[in-house]
Design an enzyme around this catalytic site. Structure first.
Site, PDB file in Angstrom:
ATOM      1  N   SER A   1     -70.734 -10.786   4.272  1.00  0.00           N
ATOM      2  CA  SER A   1     -69.839  -9.668   3.987  1.00  0.00           C
ATOM      3  C   SER A   1     -68.935  -9.442   5.188  1.00  0.00           C
ATOM      4  CB  SER A   1     -70.631  -8.391   3.680  1.00  0.00           C
ATOM      5  OG  SER A   1     -71.046  -7.799   4.877  1.00  0.00           O
TER       6      SER A   1
ATOM      7  N   ASP B   1     -49.873 -28.864   8.377  1.00  0.00           N
ATOM      8  CA  ASP B   1     -50.946 -27.889   8.355  1.00  0.00           C
ATOM      9  C   ASP B   1     -52.245 -28.580   8.703  1.00  0.00           C
ATOM     10  OD1 ASP B   1     -49.843 -25.426   7.785  1.00  0.00           O
ATOM     11  OD2 ASP B   1     -49.484 -26.014   5.697  1.00  0.00           O
TER      12      ASP B   1
ATOM     13  N   ASP C   1     -76.476 -20.199  -0.007  1.00  0.00           N
ATOM     14  CA  ASP C   1     -75.085 -20.072   0.443  1.00  0.00           C
ATOM     15  C   ASP C   1     -74.269 -21.181  -0.215  1.00  0.00           C
ATOM     16  OD1 ASP C   1     -72.719 -19.948   1.742  1.00  0.00           O
ATOM     17  OD2 ASP C   1     -73.547 -19.972   3.772  1.00  0.00           O
TER      18      ASP C   1
ATOM     19  N   GLN D   1     -68.228  -6.803   6.618  1.00  0.00           N
ATOM     20  CA  GLN D   1     -68.749  -5.847   7.597  1.00  0.00           C
ATOM     21  C   GLN D   1     -69.736  -6.514   8.557  1.00  0.00           C
ATOM     22  OE1 GLN D   1     -68.712  -4.634   4.175  1.00  0.00           O
ATOM     23  NE2 GLN D   1     -66.669  -3.871   4.755  1.00  0.00           N
ATOM     24  N   THR D   2     -70.731  -7.175   7.987  1.00  0.00           N
ATOM     25  CA  THR D   2     -71.775  -7.755   8.845  1.00  0.00           C
ATOM     26  C   THR D   2     -71.340  -9.082   9.455  1.00  0.00           C
ATOM     27  OG1 THR D   2     -72.758  -8.898   6.972  1.00  0.00           O
ATOM     28  CG2 THR D   2     -73.603  -6.700   7.477  1.00  0.00           C
ATOM     29  N   ARG D   3     -70.487  -9.775   8.787  1.00  0.00           N
ATOM     30  CA  ARG D   3     -70.009 -11.090   9.190  1.00  0.00           C
ATOM     31  C   ARG D   3     -71.154 -12.076   9.433  1.00  0.00           C
ATOM     32  NH1 ARG D   3     -66.701 -11.148  13.871  1.00  0.00           N
ATOM     33  NH2 ARG D   3     -67.740  -9.263  14.517  1.00  0.00           N
TER      34      ARG D   3
END
Lengths: 580, 690
Positions: free
Chosen positions: B386, B315, B352, B388-390
């Site tokens: 998020s 991996d 972040d 949605q917004t990425r």
């Protein structure tokens, strides 16, 4: 001596030059591809199959193949045995020889079907022309061919993947005979006849001696009967098929069986030709000719080493010869060295070369008497036999024996590089190890146990004519020769007795057929395996490292098994001879 | 496998003492029969003992003290072999003991219904059945192996893994498997029992390291066959020497027929006793080296297969690269200073908490000396990532700083009337082409530039793959990345091949394809979706942090959950085979010298000329035979450390490795006994023992 070395180099060069073309040709034959001769012999081949009801496309598993091989050989035994017992009533018997004694006939029949050609009889005083031609010569052909068939089956085991079959015995047998043995024999027979090897159906002529001889009992002998017969045709296959059973008692030392240096060269060449070329055939069929060359290189190196020892020892002679006033120095007019038991027309080097060739292969023809060699010189042929007849070896049988050693070598080598072993992309596992171990163990045990029985019994002890270590060597040689299907003998042993005829026959049968069954079992098991691709972690079996390893395994197994016995025979004889 | 076990010395008295006792217990013929070589030695010992008794009575074939000497050393040979095996088992047992401490008889809170709030009764862990559901709360020991079906907790697994840092176990996902004997530190778990007492992970581990369940591996069996064949040959060689000797005496009219004692001595010396004695110790030691590396193999067969593996599926994340991507470079758009870009990027990342975000802050600080600021004091509002917004970022005063994937930021900028400049687009394409992940930073409608997030290839991994290549092992990187990124990382890490956008099905397919070509494939895995591939692979190492399904499918479990361990496992597999090969070669090569010692000694009375072969100049026939037998016995003891530690292994091509090992163990094996036997002979003479 320089001439001797030049002749050896010339001989080996010719052999090695012929390896590739003949090996290639045989590979074509066994792969059933056009090989040239098939255009002429193809119809004959197909006619044979039709006549015998053989379906050439019918593939056999290893068990069926084994049964076919054994059944064919058993039939050969009965025909030959019957021929010998009935020869008195059959034609082509100008000397009116009576039936062969049953124990001798048994021994001889076994000896010829097993490709051993141990001869407890004198050909020219025992066998009719019919027995020689229809019995012995035929077995010379078919015993060789069945050895080649088993080898081809083993090679197919390596080549095939996930396969239940290893070929068709009848096809392999027929093709070996028709395309390889018969054409080559024809060529060799004609060449030999050109050198003066006799070929006739006439009865034995008599000649008036130029100078009558007075025998010990006072009788004067003025006439000599000269043994003749259909010799050239039989000698060709005797050499080519590594059979070795001479037409005459003294084998290739006889002037009508091997008259000239050129006929001698041809006969030696004929011995090595097929066994050496089969190495190339093996490589070719396995898809990597380097594999074949590596095996051949191992054989050649051991051969040269032992040949050198034999030549050196024979040329050096013995202190006893010197003190008896013999001149051992080689010169233009004489070979020097130990010439006892050797033909003047061959000298030291061509005798030693013939001895090494005939015992490295399982031929057993002789052009000099091994019994009369110096102890170390005589140990060379004996040890070559004891190595398992793998230094070229018999046709087919030599290479399949060597491949068993190769399996052993890759097993040990595989462990040493940290991989479970594989050879030619086939994993070597428990079953193969079991069979390969037995293959190697079998002739060793037969030879040692046979010798032990002989030296421990009155019947056995009675056979050896010479006292001390030399008598022991003679018995050891006889059983080594029989177990490994060589057929040559240290003369000086009376082996035409029920005891020897019987025990040696057992050794020959075990050494041939148990061995073959084990090899075919390996072939069957390998054929069913899948292929493992090579990587940098795979040990190369075509490089010099592998050659060294294979040589070491053959030498070490041979040495460890026979050193004690040899110490009580030739080694101690040598030490005593040089006055230690 | 506590740290103590790892540090156990080879000849720790605590292991040696029981091993000595055990050597005698192992003398039972039934146990010896399993090893044909040593069985022959045992029979020889008994036979010579009887001959000694006969000699004392006065009917002996040789001097009683000589027979006693030979007999004693034959017994020692058997005992030393037993000792070697007992030592190897002892090391395993030391590890097993520390494991067994974890397997106390625990009490479980068995729930009547599979819910946290259900009532429970206290039952013994050993009485739990598969499918039962138990509750484990903070401070409790997990009673038995199971799968978390509810809750999340931190668990101390040091009893099993030796790793003291607690791990998180939670329901669902890939961290749901728990092991009996570990302890819940905080919170609670509801667990469904997956194994019954006696068949738990811990039980199997203990059995494996103890060697109790050890069966001979196929390769071991094949080697045993070879050794048995050699022993038969030598049996025939020595047995036939009796008639040979009898005949020679008859012919030479002097000397005496060789004695049974001498023949037995010769047989034992010739038989491959060195490897025969150490064979099972090597196998056990291989397993125990593996468990010292914190890997538990479910069978010895798997360990051997590991040595044969020629394709490794690795991996990417965690094995080839560090787990997280890191910011390595800022690329500013035209008209934007690099400091401004760095400043904006740092502001967007201050809050972040992802490793990527933190690495941006660190890079800005290291390269442009921008100190981290307190986002609260600035009065900034953090906009988290998020689906949605990425993208993520901050709203600070009137500024809206965002960072995210190119297309996400493009949308953001466009919606504010801006465009993504070509240079920024080009820069992000370049980053992607080199295997990196581009993050575009925008301040309102203006795109400021690109952050280069890079997969950091582990240090030294490239060299390791190089080693593997020379060993003939192909490495294949498995990654979910797109082919372009995957190709770049594959090139940087030096793997031979890669599988991009890998799905569990694609993995399984890849393994099947390699196997169809005849390759042996190894892989690691932890998730339930890895289970089919793990089951298909020849060597499958499941991570201990993984799911129960993965652990069941694999044939090894790595307690450290370190995917790089696969490389060590391959090495241990190879070492085990190599040790066997080396000692077999050594054992056989030894025989040459032994012949030179024993043949003259046995037959010189019949043929004095044979004394010439006494090249070592051994004092008397008796001293020669005794010296050979003694050498043959004590070499076993000398080689125990080698058998337990394994021969040194360095990655190199097979031919080179063979040459090296042939030189050391083949040529060495030829020479060593000449010296050894001579020294022992001299010692015997000095001590007046012969």
């Amino acid at each position: 001596m320089t001439y001797g070395i030049i002749q050896i180099v010339l001989f080996l060069s010719v052999v090695l030059l012929l390896v590739k073309p003949l090996g290639w040709y045989m590979a074509r034959v066994y792969e059933n591809k056009p090989c040239g001769l098939d255009r002429i012999l193809g119809p004959v081949e197909r006619a044979i199959y039709r006549l015998c009801g053989v379906n050439p496309t019918n593939e056999m598993g290893w068990k069926r193949y084994t049964v076919a091989m054994l059944a064919f050989n058993a039939a050969g035994f009965f025909v030959l045995y019957a021929l010998m017992l009935l020869q008195g009533f059959l034609p082509l018997n100008p000397q009116h020889f009576p039936a062969v004694a049953p124990d001798l006939a048994f021994n001889t029949a076994v000896s010829f079907i097993t490709n051993t050609n141990w001869q407890a009889y004198g050909g020219e005083t025992t066998m009719s022309y019919l027995t020689q031609m229809l019995g012995l010569a035929v077995q010379n052909f078919v015993s060789a061919a069945s050895g080649m068939a088993v080898l081809v089956a083993l090679i197919r085991g390596f080549v095939r993947r996930n396969s239940q079959t290893i070929g068709n015995f009848w096809v392999d047998l027929t093709r070996s005979l028709l395309y390889i043995l018969i054409p080559l024999s024809l060529i060799i027979a004609i060449l030999l006849a050109s050198q003066g090897v006799v070929q006739t159906f006439k009865p034995y002529p008599t000649a008036t001696l130029v100078e009558p001889v007075t025998m010990a009992d006072g009788n004067s002998v003025a006439e000599q009967t000269i043994a003749v017969g259909p010799t050239a045709s039989q000698i060709a296959i005797k050499q080519l098929g590594t059979n070795g059973g001479g037409f005459f008692n003294t084998n290739s030392a006889h002037p009508l069986e091997n008259p000239t240096p050129l006929s001698n060269f041809l006969e030696m060449l004929a011995i090595l030709l097929i066994p050496a070329s089969l190495c190339y055939t093996f490589g070719k069929m396995a898809g990597d000719t380097k594999q074949g060359w590596a095996v051949l290189a191992s054989m050649v190196i051991i051969f040269i080493g032992l040949l050198a020892l034999c030549c050196w020892s024979e040329q050096k002679g013995t202190p006893q010869l010197i003190s008896a006033g013999a001149d051992l120095q080689p010169s233009v007019t004489q070979s020097g060295g130990n010439m006892e038991g050797k033909e003047v027309r061959f000298g030291i080097f061509n005798s030693a070369l013939f001895a090494t060739t005939t015992t490295g292969t399982s031929c057993g023809a002789v052009n000099s008497m091994h019994d009369s060699y110096t102890p170390l010189g005589g140990m060379v042929p004996m040890w070559l036999i004891q190595l398992g007849e793998v230094i070229f070896g018999g046709v087919g049988s030599g290479l399949y024996g060597m491949l068993a050693f190769a399996i052993l070598a890759v097993f040990i080598a595989g462990l040493m590089v940290g991989r479970t072993p594989e050879y030619l992309g086939k994993k070597i596992e428990t079953f193969e190890m079991k069979m390969a171990s037995l293959v190697i163990l079998l002739p060793i045990c037969l030879a040692l146990i046979g010798t032990a029985v002989a030296v421990a019994t009155k019947a056995g002890q009675a056979g050896a004519f010479n006292p001390g270590p030399h008598g022991f060597s003679e018995i050891l040689y006889a059983y080594s020769s029989a177990s490994n299907n060589n057929g040559s003998a240290f003369a000086g042993i009376n082996c035409n007795t029920p005891f020897y005829n019987f025990t040696l026959a057992i050794a020959m049968l075990g050494g041939r057929y148990l061995f073959k069954i084990l090899v075919l079992a390996i072939a069957g098991s390998l054929a069913a395996k899948k292929y493992v691709p090579a990587s940098a972690g795979t040990l190369s079996t075509s490089g010099p490292m592998f050659v060294i390893l294979l040589i070491s395994v053959v030498i070490v197994v041979g040495a460890l098994s026979f050193i004690p016995a040899l110490a009580l025979g030739p080694i101690v004889e040598h030490l005593m001879m040089i006055g230690r | 496998m506590s740290d103590n076990a790892k540090k156990t010395k080879l000849f720790d008295w605590a292991i040696v003492r029981p091993a000595i006792l055990d050597s005698f217990c192992k003398l039972s013929p039934r146990r010896q029969f399993r090893n044909p070589v040593m069985f022959v030695v045992l029979v020889g010992s008994v036979l010579t003992s009887l001959l000694f008794v006969q000699a004392i009575i006065g009917e002996g074939e040789a001097g009683p003290w000589f027979i006693l000497g030979v007999s004693l050393w034959l017994w020692f040979t058997v005992l030393f072999a037993n000792f070697a095996e007992a030592m190897a088992e002892g090391h395993g047992r030391a590890q097993a003991d520390s494991l067994r401490k974890a397997r106390k008889d625990l009490v479980a809170k068995k729930l009547t219904n599979p819910r946290r709030d259900s009532s429970f009764e206290m039952v013994l862990a050993s009485l739990l059945k598969k499918g039962d559901v138990v509750l484990v709360e903070a401070g409790d020991y997990i009673p038995i192996d199971g799968e978390v079906i509810e809750g999340a907790a931190s668990v101390d697994e040091s009893a099993v893994t030796g790793e003291s840092a607690p791990v998180i176990r939670e329901s669902g996902g890939d961290r749901s498997a728990v092991t009996g004997g570990t302890r819940v530190l905080s919170d609670w778990l509801v667990i469904r029992v997956t194994a019954e007492s006696g068949n738990t992970f811990l039980d199997r581990m203990i059995a494996m390291v103890e060697g109790a369940k050890r069966q001979k591996t196929p390769n071991e069996i094949a080697l045993t066959i070879l050794l048995a064949a050699l022993t038969i040959v030598f049996l025939v060689v020595t047995a036939t020497l009796l008639p040979f000797s009898y005949y020679s005496v008859l012919q030479a009219h002097q000397g005496e027929v060789v004695t049974i004692t001498v023949l037995v001595a010769l047989l034992v010396c010739l038989a491959p006793t060195t490897i025969g004695a150490l064979l099972s110790a090597i196998g056990i030691a291989g397993m125990s080296r593996l468990s010292q590396a914190n890997v538990v193999a479910m069978s010895g067969r798997a360990v051997e297969a590991a040595g044969d593996v020629d394709v490794l599926l690795l991996d990417k994340t965690g094995t080839i690269t560090l787990g997280n991507r890191q910011a390595t470079e800022f690329i500013a758009a035209d008209g934007v200073s690099i400091e401004d870009l760095a400043d904006a990027a740092q502001l967007a990342s201050l809050a972040d908490e992802t490793p990527e975000g933190r690495s941006i802050v660190v890079l800005a600080k290291q390269q442009y000396n921008l100190r981290g600021r307190d986002i609260e004091k600035l009065g900034a509002k953090f906009i988290p990532f998020s689906a949605q917004t990425r993208m993520s970022g901050v709203d600070l005063d009137s500024r809206q700083i965002r960072k995210g994937a190119v297309d996400a930021i493009e949308q953001f900028v466009k919606s504010r009337g801006g465009v993504i400049p070509d240079k920024v687009r080009l820069a992000s394409q370049n980053v992607a082409k080199n295997g990196g992940t581009p993050l575009v930073v925008a301040d309102g409608a203006k795109a400021l530039g690109v952050i280069h997030l890079k997969d950091i290839v582990k240090g030294g991994i490239k060299e390791r793959f190089g080693d593997l290549r020379r060993m003939g092992i192909k490495t294949v990187m498995i990654t979910g990345d797109n082919p372009m990124t995957a190709a770049a990382i594959a090139a940087e890490a030096g793997v031979d091949d890669f599988l991009a956008e890998a799905t569990p099905e694609a993995k399984l397919e890849l393994i099947r394809r390699y196997q169809a070509q005849g390759h042996l494939v190894a892989m690691t895995g932890d998730g339930t979706n890895d289970a089919p591939a793990l089951a298909q692979a020849d060597v499958a190492v499941a991570m201990n942090t993984g799911t129960q399904a993965a652990k069941e499918a694999g044939n090894m479990v790595d307690l450290d959950s370190n995917p790089t361990k696969l490389l060590d496992i391959v090495q241990i597999g190879k070492q085990t085979l190599m040790t066997r090969g080396a000692l077999t070669t050594f054992s056989i090569a030894n025989d040459v010298a032994k012949y030179f010692a024993i043949i003259p000694a046995a037959f010189a009375l019949t043929y004095p000329s044979l004394n010439t072969l006494n090249v070592m100049g051994l004092a008397t026939p008796n001293s020669a035979i005794l010296s050979a037998v003694i050498f043959n016995a004590i070499i076993i003891v000398f080689l125990i450390p080698l058998a337990l530690k394994g021969v040194k292994y360095r990655p190199m091509p097979a031919t080179q490795l063979l040459r090296k090992n042939l030189l050391i163990y083949g040529v060495g094996g030829l020479l060593v006994p000449f010296i050894g036997i001579k020294l022992i002979d001299m010692l015997l003479v000095v001590l007046h023992l012969v």
